[in-house]
Design a protein around this motif. Structure first.
Motif, PDB file in Angstrom:
ATOM      1  N   HIS A 132      57.028  47.873  47.342  1.00 57.93           N
ATOM      2  CA  HIS A 132      56.498  47.168  46.094  1.00 57.93           C
ATOM      3  C   HIS A 132      55.874  48.515  44.754  1.00 57.93           C
ATOM      4  N   GLY A 133      55.982  47.734  43.757  1.00 62.64           N
ATOM      5  CA  GLY A 133      55.420  48.413  42.649  1.00 62.64           C
ATOM      6  C   GLY A 133      54.122  48.940  42.475  1.00 62.64           C
ATOM      7  N   PHE A 134      53.709  49.970  41.911  1.00 60.25           N
ATOM      8  CA  PHE A 134      52.474  50.238  41.834  1.00 60.25           C
ATOM      9  C   PHE A 134      51.571  48.768  41.500  1.00 60.25           C
ATOM     10  N   PRO A 135      49.875  48.407  42.851  1.00 63.00           N
ATOM     11  CA  PRO A 135      49.477  48.043  41.473  1.00 63.00           C
ATOM     12  C   PRO A 135      49.025  47.338  39.616  1.00 63.00           C
ATOM     13  N   ARG A 136      49.304  45.979  39.383  1.00 65.70           N
ATOM     14  CA  ARG A 136      48.828  46.163  37.713  1.00 65.70           C
ATOM     15  C   ARG A 136      47.592  45.871  37.764  1.00 65.70           C
ATOM     16  N   PHE A 137      47.301  46.343  36.221  1.00 67.20           N
ATOM     17  CA  PHE A 137      45.461  45.658  36.098  1.00 67.20           C
ATOM     18  C   PHE A 137      45.749  44.100  36.129  1.00 67.20           C
ATOM     19  N   LYS A 138      44.807  42.787  36.263  1.00 66.46           N
ATOM     20  CA  LYS A 138      45.026  41.806  35.769  1.00 66.46           C
ATOM     21  C   LYS A 138      43.912  41.672  34.392  1.00 66.46           C
ATOM     22  N   LYS A 139      44.559  41.031  33.610  1.00 60.36           N
ATOM     23  CA  LYS A 139      44.705  40.126  32.813  1.00 60.36           C
ATOM     24  C   LYS A 139      43.567  39.060  32.478  1.00 60.36           C
ATOM     25  N   PHE A 140      43.083  38.576  31.325  1.00 61.30           N
ATOM     26  CA  PHE A 140      42.253  37.460  31.823  1.00 61.30           C
ATOM     27  C   PHE A 140      43.191  36.468  32.545  1.00 61.30           C
ATOM     28  N   GLY A 141      42.733  36.092  32.875  1.00 60.02           N
ATOM     29  CA  GLY A 141      43.708  34.437  33.714  1.00 60.02           C
ATOM     30  C   GLY A 141      44.621  34.701  34.561  1.00 60.02           C
ATOM     31  N   GLN A 142      44.545  35.830  34.853  1.00 61.68           N
ATOM     32  CA  GLN A 142      45.687  36.214  36.118  1.00 61.68           C
ATOM     33  C   GLN A 142      45.282  36.293  37.358  1.00 61.68           C
ATOM     34  N   PHE A 143      43.780  36.425  37.019  1.00 65.47           N
ATOM     35  CA  PHE A 143      43.481  36.417  38.655  1.00 65.47           C
ATOM     36  C   PHE A 143      43.124  35.257  38.866  1.00 65.47           C
ATOM     37  N   LYS A 144      43.961  34.406  39.928  1.00 64.21           N
ATOM     38  CA  LYS A 144      43.393  32.598  40.590  1.00 64.21           C
ATOM     39  C   LYS A 144      42.834  32.871  41.717  1.00 64.21           C
ATOM     40  N   SER A 145      42.589  33.446  42.502  1.00 63.96           N
ATOM     41  CA  SER A 145      42.414  32.691  43.469  1.00 63.96           C
ATOM     42  C   SER A 145      40.989  33.308  43.974  1.00 63.96           C
ATOM     43  N   LEU A 146      40.289  32.906  45.000  1.00 63.63           N
ATOM     44  CA  LEU A 146      38.854  33.394  45.767  1.00 63.63           C
ATOM     45  C   LEU A 146      39.205  32.789  47.061  1.00 63.63           C
ATOM     46  N   LEU A 147      38.771  34.226  47.001  1.00 67.69           N
ATOM     47  CA  LEU A 147      38.942  33.404  48.869  1.00 67.69           C
ATOM     48  C   LEU A 147      37.720  33.665  50.335  1.00 67.69           C
ATOM     49  N   PHE A 148      37.301  32.411  50.361  1.00 74.11           N
ATOM     50  CA  PHE A 148      36.242  32.709  51.270  1.00 74.11           C
ATOM     51  C   PHE A 148      36.382  32.752  52.435  1.00 74.11           C
ATOM     52  N   PRO A 149      35.601  33.765  53.021  1.00 74.50           N
ATOM     53  CA  PRO A 149      36.523  33.879  54.990  1.00 74.50           C
ATOM     54  C   PRO A 149      35.787  33.171  55.603  1.00 74.50           C
ATOM     55  N   GLN A 150      33.983  33.055  54.762  1.00 65.87           N
ATOM     56  CA  GLN A 150      33.029  31.867  56.449  1.00 65.87           C
ATOM     57  C   GLN A 150      32.100  31.473  55.384  1.00 65.87           C
ATOM     58  N   PHE A 151      32.041  30.068  55.757  1.00 63.40           N
ATOM     59  CA  PHE A 151      30.755  29.654  55.098  1.00 63.40           C
ATOM     60  C   PHE A 151      29.830  28.703  56.408  1.00 63.40           C
ATOM     61  N   LYS A 152      29.158  28.232  56.019  1.00 62.34           N
ATOM     62  CA  LYS A 152      28.603  26.936  56.555  1.00 62.34           C
ATOM     63  C   LYS A 152      28.369  25.558  55.523  1.00 62.34           C
ATOM     64  N   GLN A 153      27.459  26.780  54.290  1.00 59.63           N
ATOM     65  CA  GLN A 153      27.376  25.116  53.535  1.00 59.63           C
ATOM     66  C   GLN A 153      27.869  25.299  52.101  1.00 59.63           C
ATOM     67  N   ASN A 154      28.050  24.935  51.380  1.00 58.97           N
ATOM     68  CA  ASN A 154      28.810  24.311  49.856  1.00 58.97           C
ATOM     69  C   ASN A 154      27.959  26.667  49.589  1.00 58.97           C
ATOM     70  N   PRO A 155      29.278  26.377  49.079  1.00 54.62           N
ATOM     71  CA  PRO A 155      28.949  27.872  48.503  1.00 54.62           C
ATOM     72  C   PRO A 155      28.752  27.765  46.883  1.00 54.62           C
ATOM     73  N   VAL A 156      29.081  27.075  46.114  1.00 54.42           N
ATOM     74  CA  VAL A 156      28.515  27.217  45.078  1.00 54.42           C
ATOM     75  C   VAL A 156      27.024  26.178  45.363  1.00 54.42           C
ATOM     76  N   GLN A 157      26.288  26.396  45.696  1.00 53.62           N
ATOM     77  CA  GLN A 157      25.095  26.076  46.175  1.00 53.62           C
ATOM     78  C   GLN A 157      24.448  25.615  44.803  1.00 53.62           C
ATOM     79  N   ARG A 158      24.080  26.162  43.630  1.00 54.57           N
ATOM     80  CA  ARG A 158      22.713  26.140  43.250  1.00 54.57           C
ATOM     81  C   ARG A 158      23.612  24.921  41.942  1.00 54.57           C
ATOM     82  N   LEU A 159      24.578  24.439  42.420  1.00 56.74           N
ATOM     83  CA  LEU A 159      24.817  22.700  41.404  1.00 56.74           C
ATOM     84  C   LEU A 159      24.186  21.573  42.164  1.00 56.74           C
ATOM     85  N   THR A 160      24.002  21.095  41.640  1.00 60.51           N
ATOM     86  CA  THR A 160      23.566  19.704  42.579  1.00 60.51           C
ATOM     87  C   THR A 160      24.722  18.755  43.057  1.00 60.51           C
ATOM     88  N   SER A 161      25.639  18.396  42.443  1.00 59.46           N
ATOM     89  CA  SER A 161      26.367  18.112  42.647  1.00 59.46           C
ATOM     90  C   SER A 161      27.408  18.394  44.216  1.00 59.46           C
TER      91      SER A 161
END
Length: 147
Positions: free
Chosen positions: A113-142
């Motif tokens: 495949h081609g050499f990896p490219r730099f990601k511009k703002f908005g091109q990185f579109k996913s997050l991977l949470f390999p494991q979590f026991k509780q809500n990963p966004v725990q700082r928020l109330t809802s």
């Protein structure tokens, strides 16, 4: 061996969506920083020693090791001290962003495949949470609603 993965569609509220976008931006910055280290290492070894231009070529010590996955993953705790913004994101999510970069490098080296490219703002579109026991966004109330 059979591995089962679960993929969920989430419906965050506005504040959670903003937080997740901020985390994606921080992961994009970590990805681009790791890619910059790799590109600098490759560029320092492109030209012959007797034909390098000091003003246009990268100069790195000849014995500097390749910035591999393990080296970059081990550098994340020190980077969090220098760049406190990295501490906002869960550590496993940042590690997965660096692993994503090195999977792209393996695709370049082994699969063709081609050499990896730099990601511009908005091109990185996913997050991977390999494991979590509780809500990963725990700082928020809802809670985030899963489908």
């Amino acid at each position: 061996m059979l591995t089962i993965n679960y993929c969920y569609r989430i419906y965050p509220n506005i504040t959670q969506e903003q937080l997740l976008k901020e985390w994606m931006d921080i992961c994009r910055i970590a990805y681009n920083y790791g890619l910059r280290e790799i590109k600098d290492w490759y560029n320092s070894r492109k030209c012959m020693v007797d034909r390098c231009s000091i003003s246009h070529e990268y100069i790195m010590p000849a014995n500097s090791p390749y910035p591999g996955e393990v080296k970059q993953l081990n550098a994340l705790p020190c980077a969090k001290k220098v760049f406190p913004r990295l501490s906002e994101v869960p550590s496993q999510v940042l590690q997965q962003a660096v692993k994503h970069l090195h999977r792209a490098c393996v695709g370049f080296q082994k699969i063709g495949h081609g050499f990896p490219r730099f990601k511009k703002f908005g091109q990185f579109k996913s997050l991977l949470f390999p494991q979590f026991k509780q809500n990963p966004v725990q700082r928020l109330t809802s809670d985030i609603f899963f489908l």
